[in-house]
Design a protein around this motif. Structure first.
Motif, PDB file in Angstrom:
ATOM      1  N   SER A  21       0.829  -1.206   0.000  1.00 40.77           N
ATOM      2  CA  SER A  21       0.000   0.000   0.000  1.00 40.77           C
ATOM      3  C   SER A  21       0.864   1.257   0.000  1.00 40.77           C
ATOM      4  N   LEU A  22       1.933   1.237   0.776  1.00 41.30           N
ATOM      5  CA  LEU A  22       2.820   2.397   0.819  1.00 41.30           C
ATOM      6  C   LEU A  22       3.472   2.656  -0.531  1.00 41.30           C
ATOM      7  N   LEU A  23       3.870   1.588  -1.200  1.00 40.42           N
ATOM      8  CA  LEU A  23       4.566   1.729  -2.476  1.00 40.42           C
ATOM      9  C   LEU A  23       3.614   1.873  -3.652  1.00 40.42           C
ATOM     10  N   GLY A  24       2.332   1.636  -3.435  1.00 37.50           N
ATOM     11  CA  GLY A  24       1.357   1.779  -4.511  1.00 37.50           C
ATOM     12  C   GLY A  24       1.191   0.547  -5.371  1.00 37.50           C
ATOM     13  N   ASP A  25       1.724  -0.579  -4.930  1.00 40.34           N
ATOM     14  CA  ASP A  25       1.648  -1.795  -5.735  1.00 40.34           C
ATOM     15  C   ASP A  25       0.219  -2.256  -5.988  1.00 40.34           C
ATOM     16  N   ASN A  26      -0.695  -1.960  -5.092  1.00 39.12           N
ATOM     17  CA  ASN A  26      -2.055  -2.456  -5.251  1.00 39.12           C
ATOM     18  C   ASN A  26      -3.023  -1.391  -5.771  1.00 39.12           C
ATOM     19  N   HIS A  27      -2.554  -0.226  -6.124  1.00 39.21           N
ATOM     20  CA  HIS A  27      -3.445   0.841  -6.570  1.00 39.21           C
ATOM     21  C   HIS A  27      -4.126   0.490  -7.882  1.00 39.21           C
ATOM     22  N   TYR A  28      -3.387  -0.043  -8.834  1.00 37.05           N
ATOM     23  CA  TYR A  28      -3.989  -0.384 -10.120  1.00 37.05           C
ATOM     24  C   TYR A  28      -5.014  -1.492  -9.945  1.00 37.05           C
ATOM     25  N   ARG A  29      -4.720  -2.474  -9.122  1.00 32.31           N
ATOM     26  CA  ARG A  29      -5.669  -3.566  -8.862  1.00 32.31           C
ATOM     27  C   ARG A  29      -6.951  -3.016  -8.250  1.00 32.31           C
ATOM     28  N   TRP A  51      -1.038   4.766 -14.524  1.00 33.32           N
ATOM     29  CA  TRP A  51       0.032   5.415 -13.759  1.00 33.32           C
ATOM     30  C   TRP A  51       0.394   6.781 -14.338  1.00 33.32           C
ATOM     31  N   ARG A  52       0.361   6.885 -15.665  1.00 35.07           N
ATOM     32  CA  ARG A  52       0.667   8.171 -16.298  1.00 35.07           C
ATOM     33  C   ARG A  52      -0.353   9.221 -15.848  1.00 35.07           C
ATOM     34  N   ARG A  53      -1.635   8.893 -15.910  1.00 34.94           N
ATOM     35  CA  ARG A  53      -2.671   9.845 -15.481  1.00 34.94           C
ATOM     36  C   ARG A  53      -2.593  10.138 -13.994  1.00 34.94           C
ATOM     37  N   ARG A  54      -2.293   9.139 -13.217  1.00 39.06           N
ATOM     38  CA  ARG A  54      -2.195   9.341 -11.774  1.00 39.06           C
ATOM     39  C   ARG A  54      -1.072  10.317 -11.433  1.00 39.06           C
ATOM     40  N   HIS A  55       0.072  10.156 -12.075  1.00 36.72           N
ATOM     41  CA  HIS A  55       1.193  11.056 -11.812  1.00 36.72           C
ATOM     42  C   HIS A  55       0.946  12.455 -12.379  1.00 36.72           C
ATOM     43  N   ASP A  56       0.295  12.522 -13.529  1.00 35.14           N
ATOM     44  CA  ASP A  56      -0.014  13.838 -14.113  1.00 35.14           C
ATOM     45  C   ASP A  56      -0.990  14.618 -13.246  1.00 35.14           C
ATOM     46  N   THR A  58      -1.175  14.538 -10.000  1.00 31.20           N
ATOM     47  CA  THR A  58      -0.612  14.846  -8.693  1.00 31.20           C
ATOM     48  C   THR A  58       0.444  15.925  -8.843  1.00 31.20           C
ATOM     49  N   PRO A  59       0.148  17.142  -8.404  1.00 38.06           N
ATOM     50  CA  PRO A  59       1.130  18.231  -8.540  1.00 38.06           C
ATOM     51  C   PRO A  59       2.372  17.955  -7.695  1.00 38.06           C
ATOM     52  N   GLY A  60       3.513  18.171  -8.289  1.00 37.32           N
ATOM     53  CA  GLY A  60       4.771  18.003  -7.563  1.00 37.32           C
ATOM     54  C   GLY A  60       5.194  16.555  -7.345  1.00 37.32           C
ATOM     55  N   ALA A  61       4.513  15.618  -8.009  1.00 39.26           N
ATOM     56  CA  ALA A  61       4.841  14.206  -7.809  1.00 39.26           C
ATOM     57  C   ALA A  61       6.118  13.797  -8.539  1.00 39.26           C
ATOM     58  N   ARG A  62       6.490  14.564  -9.542  1.00 42.36           N
ATOM     59  CA  ARG A  62       7.668  14.204 -10.310  1.00 42.36           C
ATOM     60  C   ARG A  62       8.700  15.316 -10.222  1.00 42.36           C
ATOM     61  N   CYS A  63       9.930  14.931 -10.240  1.00 41.54           N
ATOM     62  CA  CYS A  63      10.984  15.918 -10.150  1.00 41.54           C
ATOM     63  C   CYS A  63      11.389  16.449 -11.521  1.00 41.54           C
ATOM     64  N   CYS A  64      11.109  15.720 -12.576  1.00 45.79           N
ATOM     65  CA  CYS A  64      11.593  16.089 -13.911  1.00 45.79           C
ATOM     66  C   CYS A  64      10.468  16.305 -14.898  1.00 45.79           C
TER      67      CYS A  64
END
Length: 64
Positions: A21-29, A51-56, A58-64
């Protein structure tokens, strides 16, 4: 002798669930389960697109 090992196995499963749960392994399931329950028969996102939509979203979720 079997009783302590059952408790140990249960503790290991709980720790594994928590870690996933912490790492997000079960989020897609969980997303798939939700979509099948709430919107049966409708198309679902591929795991990559999910995962692409989830990260897009979330503001500030990616460093690059």
């Amino acid at each position: 002798m079997g009783r302590p090992f059952r408790g140990l196995g249960r503790a290991a499963r709980h720790i594994g669930w928590y870690w996933s749960s912490l790492l997000g392994d079960n989020h897609y399931r969980r997303y798939l389960e939700y979509r099948h329950r709430a919107h049966p028969g409708e198309p679902v996102l591929s795991e990559r697109d999910y995962w692409r939509r989830r990260h897009d979203a979330t503001p500030g979720a990616r460093c690059c």
